[in-house]
Design a protein around this motif. Structure first.
Motif, short mmCIF file in Angstrom:
data_model
loop_
_atom_site.label_atom_id
_atom_site.label_comp_id
_atom_site.label_asym_id
_atom_site.label_seq_id
_atom_site.Cartn_x
_atom_site.Cartn_y
_atom_site.Cartn_z
N ALA A 6 0.83 -1.20 0.00
CA ALA A 6 0.00 0.00 0.00
C ALA A 6 0.87 1.25 0.00
CB ALA A 6 -0.92 0.00 1.22
N ASN A 7 0.24 2.37 -0.25
CA ASN A 7 0.88 3.68 -0.09
C ASN A 7 0.69 4.06 1.37
OD1 ASN A 7 2.07 6.14 -0.49
ND2 ASN A 7 0.39 7.01 -1.67
N GLY B 48 -9.97 -2.96 11.49
CA GLY B 48 -10.23 -4.31 10.99
C GLY B 48 -9.64 -5.41 11.86
N SER B 49 -9.01 -5.04 12.99
CA SER B 49 -8.38 -6.00 13.91
C SER B 49 -7.40 -6.92 13.19
CB SER B 49 -9.45 -6.83 14.65
OG SER B 49 -10.28 -6.01 15.43
N VAL B 50 -6.60 -6.33 12.32
CA VAL B 50 -5.57 -7.08 11.60
C VAL B 50 -4.33 -7.15 12.49
CG1 VAL B 50 -4.20 -7.22 9.51
CG2 VAL B 50 -6.52 -6.30 9.41
N CYS C 85 -3.29 -3.14 -2.75
CA CYS C 85 -2.39 -2.08 -3.23
C CYS C 85 -3.11 -0.74 -3.08
CB CYS C 85 -1.99 -2.32 -4.68
SG CYS C 85 -1.08 -3.86 -4.97
N GLN C 86 -3.35 -0.35 -1.86
CA GLN C 86 -4.24 0.77 -1.56
C GLN C 86 -3.56 2.12 -1.72
OE1 GLN C 86 -6.02 0.39 2.31
NE2 GLN C 86 -6.91 2.44 2.28
N ASP C 87 -4.31 3.06 -2.32
CA ASP C 87 -3.97 4.49 -2.35
C ASP C 87 -2.77 4.85 -3.21
OD1 ASP C 87 -6.13 4.90 -0.71
OD2 ASP C 87 -4.97 5.35 1.09
N HIS C 88 -2.33 3.95 -4.08
CA HIS C 88 -1.23 4.27 -4.99
C HIS C 88 -1.76 4.96 -6.24
CE1 HIS C 88 2.21 2.37 -3.15
NE2 HIS C 88 1.59 1.21 -3.04
N GLN D 19 -12.62 -3.39 0.25
CA GLN D 19 -12.02 -2.13 -0.16
C GLN D 19 -10.71 -1.85 0.56
OE1 GLN D 19 -13.46 0.40 -2.52
NE2 GLN D 19 -14.29 -1.59 -3.15
N ASP D 20 -10.63 -2.26 1.82
CA ASP D 20 -9.42 -2.01 2.61
C ASP D 20 -9.45 -2.92 3.84
OD1 ASP D 20 -10.90 -0.61 4.78
OD2 ASP D 20 -11.09 1.02 3.33
#
Length: 324
Positions: free
Chosen positions: A9-10, A22-24, A242-245, A282-283
């Motif tokens: 991700a970015n 999300g408790s990841v 690959c979020q926010d790139h 989505q995320d």
């Protein structure tokens, strides 16, 4: 427990906070695609600054015990990996150096032929090279996991059989469900799982049946069928989020410095950028949707727990340290 077998991700405070919502508990993070050793060191430095700046949200992960520490303190453990062997350049001694810096996964190739193995986009698959076999032995010795997510079939099977320790396909899906070049055929998955390795199911739309329009039910039914075929103990999630790139990043991922022309990879000239994620993922806040979906297709709480993180935890615990 929730563990994601791969993200790129970015990175930002927003994403770190979404991980917590999300408790990841742990994420394997890509910190090198085409970077050479010194460039990769700069990426380690950047993460050290983030660990200082956001110490209430993330911690550096080196062993499975760090997941326990993260979970107990309401944070996410970050484990590092490379999607190409470029950080070791042509020097086998850099395997141990990178492991000492914190790397825990390394792909033997990213789509193309490397010094170690053949990528899934090559027309001819020559399998593990001479250097590849030596590097696998060294990775086994120090506890750097062999990742074959972007590798061709023969190379992956040879790596699974040659490695003294289990290997991983951190982010891909069964080819029979979605016949993308990056997805894995049954004989490949069988070689990895029968040798104790792991397959992380990808949520990247190019790896999904119907791409962005893939339904949660279709994805979860695929997971359940794969568990029936290969055993639930060798499966996890590797979202490939690959979020926010910006789209310029996916162009760099595909082309690096090896070509002057545009390589669309799994995309096309009509759709050259990052694909839209499915609406149910989505995320990091959407990991509960996968758990709900897996239960809805008939998987037990124990099976869901293994896939959402239990199997990765066991794999991390067994494979991140020196060979005994």
């Amino acid at each position: 427990m929730r563990i994601d077998g791969l993200q790129y991700a970015n990175w930002s405070e927003k994403i770190f906070r979404q991980m917590r919502i999300g408790s990841v508990d742990a994420v394997h993070v890509t910190i090198a695609y085409h970077e050479m050793f010194r460039e990769t060191v700069l990426n380690f430095e950047q993460w050290n600054r983030w660990f200082e700046q956001y110490d209430d949200l993330i911690i550096k992960g080196l062993t499975a015990a760090d997941i326990d520490r993260a979970k107990a303190t309401g944070r996410t453990a970050i484990f590092f990996g490379f999607q190409n062997p470029s950080p070791i350049e042509d020097d086998i001694g850099l395997v141990e150096i990178n492991h000492t810096l914190g790397a825990r996964f390394m792909q033997l190739t990213y789509n193309n032929q490397s010094l170690l193995a053949t990528g899934c986009y090559e027309a001819e698959d020559m399998g593990l090279t001479r250097m590849g076999r030596e590097v696998v032995r060294e990775m086994n010795r120090v506890g750097l996991v062999v990742d074959m997510s972007h590798s061709a079939d023969r190379s992956t099977i040879e790596a699974a059989d040659f490695s003294d320790r289990p290997i991983a396909i951190t982010h891909a899906n069964p080819h029979e469900w979605c016949p993308a070049l990056r997805n894995k055929k049954d004989d490949v998955i069988r070689a990895v799982t029968q040798n104790g390795g792991m397959l992380g199911f990808s949520l990247y739309p190019h790896h999904l049946k119907d791409k962005t329009d893939c339904t949660l039910t279709s994805f979860c039914e695929m997971v359940a069928r794969t568990a029936d075929k290969f055993g639930v103990d060798h499966l996890g999630i590797g979202s490939d989020l690959c979020q926010d790139h910006p789209d310029s990043v996916v162009e760099w991922m595909r082309t690096g410095r090896w070509t002057k022309t545009i390589d669309y990879g799994e995309g096309s000239a009509a759709a050259p950028g990052f694909p839209d994620m499915p609406d149910w993922f989505q995320d990091n806040r959407d990991f509960p949707n996968i758990e709900t979906g897996l239960r809805a297709v008939g998987m037990s709480d124990d099976e869901v727990g293994k896939i959402m993180g239990g199997n990765w935890y066991r794999f991390f615990a067994a494979n991140f340290g020196p060979a005994t």
